[in-house]
Motif scaffolding. Structure first.
Motif, PDB file in Angstrom:
ATOM      1  N   LYS A 164      -5.534   6.925   4.989  1.00 59.30           N
ATOM      2  CA  LYS A 164      -5.820   5.520   4.775  1.00 59.30           C
ATOM      3  C   LYS A 164      -5.120   5.076   3.505  1.00 59.30           C
ATOM      4  O   LYS A 164      -5.306   5.675   2.440  1.00 59.30           O
ATOM      5  N   PHE A 165      -4.269   4.030   3.606  1.00 60.81           N
ATOM      6  CA  PHE A 165      -3.528   3.515   2.469  1.00 60.81           C
ATOM      7  C   PHE A 165      -3.852   2.031   2.314  1.00 60.81           C
ATOM      8  O   PHE A 165      -3.669   1.244   3.251  1.00 60.81           O
ATOM      9  N   LEU A 166      -4.340   1.665   1.141  1.00 59.77           N
ATOM     10  CA  LEU A 166      -4.791   0.303   0.892  1.00 59.77           C
ATOM     11  C   LEU A 166      -3.895  -0.381  -0.121  1.00 59.77           C
ATOM     12  O   LEU A 166      -3.591   0.181  -1.176  1.00 59.77           O
ATOM     13  N   TRP A 167      -3.469  -1.583   0.215  1.00 58.32           N
ATOM     14  CA  TRP A 167      -2.710  -2.418  -0.695  1.00 58.32           C
ATOM     15  C   TRP A 167      -3.556  -3.618  -1.104  1.00 58.32           C
ATOM     16  O   TRP A 167      -4.466  -4.028  -0.374  1.00 58.32           O
ATOM     17  N   ALA A 168      -3.223  -4.182  -2.259  1.00 59.97           N
ATOM     18  CA  ALA A 168      -3.921  -5.397  -2.691  1.00 59.97           C
ATOM     19  C   ALA A 168      -3.552  -6.567  -1.800  1.00 59.97           C
ATOM     20  O   ALA A 168      -4.332  -7.495  -1.607  1.00 59.97           O
ATOM     21  N   GLU A 169      -2.333  -6.533  -1.221  1.00 63.61           N
ATOM     22  CA  GLU A 169      -1.874  -7.577  -0.316  1.00 63.61           C
ATOM     23  C   GLU A 169      -1.423  -6.947   0.988  1.00 63.61           C
ATOM     24  O   GLU A 169      -1.333  -5.728   1.105  1.00 63.61           O
ATOM     25  N   SER A 170      -1.088  -7.793   1.958  1.00 64.38           N
ATOM     26  CA  SER A 170      -0.678  -7.291   3.263  1.00 64.38           C
ATOM     27  C   SER A 170       0.637  -6.507   3.157  1.00 64.38           C
ATOM     28  O   SER A 170       1.610  -7.016   2.611  1.00 64.38           O
ATOM     29  N   PRO A 171       0.711  -5.300   3.682  1.00 63.60           N
ATOM     30  CA  PRO A 171       1.948  -4.533   3.641  1.00 63.60           C
ATOM     31  C   PRO A 171       2.978  -5.083   4.632  1.00 63.60           C
ATOM     32  O   PRO A 171       2.630  -5.672   5.648  1.00 63.60           O
ATOM     33  N   ASN A 227      -6.725  -3.484   9.148  1.00 59.37           N
ATOM     34  CA  ASN A 227      -5.751  -2.429   9.419  1.00 59.37           C
ATOM     35  C   ASN A 227      -4.569  -3.076  10.124  1.00 59.37           C
ATOM     36  O   ASN A 227      -4.661  -3.432  11.292  1.00 59.37           O
ATOM     37  N   TYR A 228      -3.455  -3.223   9.424  1.00 60.69           N
ATOM     38  CA  TYR A 228      -2.318  -3.941   9.984  1.00 60.69           C
ATOM     39  C   TYR A 228      -1.560  -3.109  11.015  1.00 60.69           C
ATOM     40  O   TYR A 228      -0.714  -3.632  11.737  1.00 60.69           O
ATOM     41  N   LEU A 229      -1.869  -1.845  11.084  1.00 57.08           N
ATOM     42  CA  LEU A 229      -1.202  -1.015  12.074  1.00 57.08           C
ATOM     43  C   LEU A 229      -1.612  -1.415  13.493  1.00 57.08           C
ATOM     44  O   LEU A 229      -0.814  -1.405  14.422  1.00 57.08           O
ATOM     45  N   VAL A 230      -2.872  -1.778  13.650  1.00 55.65           N
ATOM     46  CA  VAL A 230      -3.368  -2.156  14.984  1.00 55.65           C
ATOM     47  C   VAL A 230      -3.432  -3.669  15.158  1.00 55.65           C
ATOM     48  O   VAL A 230      -3.944  -4.164  16.146  1.00 55.65           O
ATOM     49  N   GLY A 231      -2.879  -4.405  14.205  1.00 53.46           N
ATOM     50  CA  GLY A 231      -2.862  -5.870  14.300  1.00 53.46           C
ATOM     51  C   GLY A 231      -4.192  -6.480  13.992  1.00 53.46           C
ATOM     52  O   GLY A 231      -4.391  -7.636  14.297  1.00 53.46           O
TER      53      GLY A 231
END
Length: 469
Positions: free
Chosen positions: A416-423, A465-469
């Motif tokens: 799990k990798f978390l960014w402050a903004e959308s990657p 989770n932007y991987l799954v939209g």
């Protein structure tokens, strides 16, 4: 003239009687149709087995605290007032009434002034629980609103049945509640929130007896910004779980059977000990703020370590060296080492537990993912990795992430990798598979391929989770 009026009245009476007969027939027809409707229609919620309805009620009972009167209703009262069927189920379920949460400060003052009104309400509620062990959650910060004697009377009256107790008394003195006067044969967990008005109030003339007559007492959550918990005459040797503020390290000697500890130092306190303290039973340690607490202690049985804030990793390596614990999970703040790379420095510090470590959570990583590949070679049994990045250099970091995840030495089953903004996941990258072949695809495409191969991947923000939209 009068005979005409009598004739008119007779006509009106006949018309009224006719209308009444029609109304009676309509009402009779309506009743028949309504009965037929109720016979044909069913409410799905009422067709549930009683056992399932009961479990739903038990889940609802803790949603809201009880306010007396006519403010916010608890889940128990709300469901009991829906219909006769639900009320019957509620009254026939003692466990539904074994939890009671009351904010005494939220009760209207005119109600509190009524003699024994609040006490009678509590008695009526608890009487419906029959012989079930009780879980009481009381908030009473104002002694002028609900006196110590009245609160003490309620607690002592049901002390023999209390299994879990949560008590928020604010700046009230806990001594007038006289916990040492009552027997608590079922008490297992206590959450006590209290403070003192000044530093002088902390120096009690003698230790305060609290829950001395509770043979099953095991878990204590003591939240206070001023009160030194070691001044309490608690059955420390019984405790297996502690959470709260401490003034010094006496906790680790007073409670030799502790297994789980979550603590922080009281404000303006510091740890100084010339003697090393070894605790052989603690398996979980969570330090809210002060990593300096680990400097004078050794925990040879430690399996889970969570340090919320660290100024330096310098204390970590000697702690692990003298403890040699079978550490399985580590959660901490990642700091730059002498070489400027937090991963190299972390791996160097954690070499003593590399063979047992399975879960790592790093927060506030101060750079991109340079050096992340060193984790694969250092921790052969690592299964789960979570990283929260401080910066937003997505493109370079994501490319390094792919190389790390594709590495044959990567043993992860979840990351799990978390960014402050959308990657930024639409960027195309040339990356290899675990079989050695390379392919050009978007970063999200590469990650989807890894997920299809059995890896659980989360990449994005805390909310998405932007991987799954």
């Amino acid at each position: 003239m009068s005979h005409l009026l009598r004739k008119r009245l007779a006509e009106l009476d006949r018309e009224i009687a006719s209308k009444r007969r029609k109304l009676f027939k309509l009402e009779k027809t309506r009743s028949a149709v309504e009965a037929e409707l109720h016979a044909a229609a069913t409410y799905p919620i009422l067709t549930l087995p009683v056992e399932i309805t009961t479990e739903i009620f038990l889940w609802l009972r803790d949603l809201q605290p009880l306010r007396i009167p006519r403010c916010r209703m608890s889940g128990t009262i709300a469901v009991a007032g829906v219909c006769r069927a639900w009320r019957a189920i509620a009254l026939a379920t003692p466990r539904l009434w074994s939890n009671l949460r009351i904010n005494f400060d939220g009760i209207e003052h005119k109600v509190v002034l009524k003699p024994l009104w609040v006490e009678c309400f509590v008695d009526k509620w608890i009487s419906r629980s029959r012989n079930c062990p009780l879980s009481l959650d009381f908030e009473s910060r104002s002694v002028l609103h609900f006196t110590d004697s009245r609160l003490r009377h309620i607690l002592h009256r049901y002390s023999s049945r209390i299994q879990t107790l949560s008590l928020d008394i604010g700046y009230r003195d806990p001594r007038p509640l006289r916990f040492d006067w009552a027997e608590f044969p079922l008490l297992e967990k206590v959450r006590l929130l209290c403070h003192s008005h000044s530093d002088q109030d902390v120096d009690f003339p003698r230790p305060m007896n609290i829950f001395a007559n509770a043979p099953r007492f095991r878990e204590l959550d003591m939240q206070s910004s001023t009160l030194d918990t070691t001044l309490l005459a608690l059955p420390w040797s019984q405790l297996t779980k502690f959470q709260g503020h401490i003034k010094n390290l006496d906790l680790f000697t007073l409670a030799p059977n502790l297994v789980e500890v979550k603590c922080a130092l009281l404000p303006n306190e510091d740890v100084f000990s010339t003697t090393m303290i070894t605790h052989h039973n603690i398996r979980t340690l969570n330090l809210d703020k002060d990593c300096n607490l680990i400097q004078p202690i050794a925990l040879p049985s430690l399996q889970h370590l969570d340090i919320a804030k660290m100024d330096s990793h310098e204390l970590l390596e000697p702690f692990l060296k003298r403890s040699s614990p079978p550490l399985a999970s580590l959660s901490m703040q990642a700091l730059k080492g002498p070489t400027g790379n937090c991963f190299d420095h972390l791996c160097q510090c954690m070499a003593l537990v590399a063979s047992t470590l399975e879960v790592v959570k790093l927060c506030k990583v101060p750079e991109d993912l340079t050096g992340i590949s060193t984790i694969s070679g250092t921790f052969p049994n690592l299964r789960s990795l979570q990283i929260s990045l401080r910066n937003t250099d997505h493109e370079s970091g994501l490319a390094k992430l792919l190389d790390f995840l594709y590495s044959p030495r990567c043993t992860l089953r979840a990351c799990k990798f978390l960014w402050a903004e959308s990657p930024f996941l639409d960027r195309r990258a040339f990356a290899g598979t675990r079989r050695g072949t390379h392919k050009v695809d978007t970063i999200s495409g590469h990650l989807a391929r890894l997920v299809k191969g059995g890896m659980s991947v989360y990449i994005g923000t805390e909310d998405k989770n932007y991987l799954v939209g």
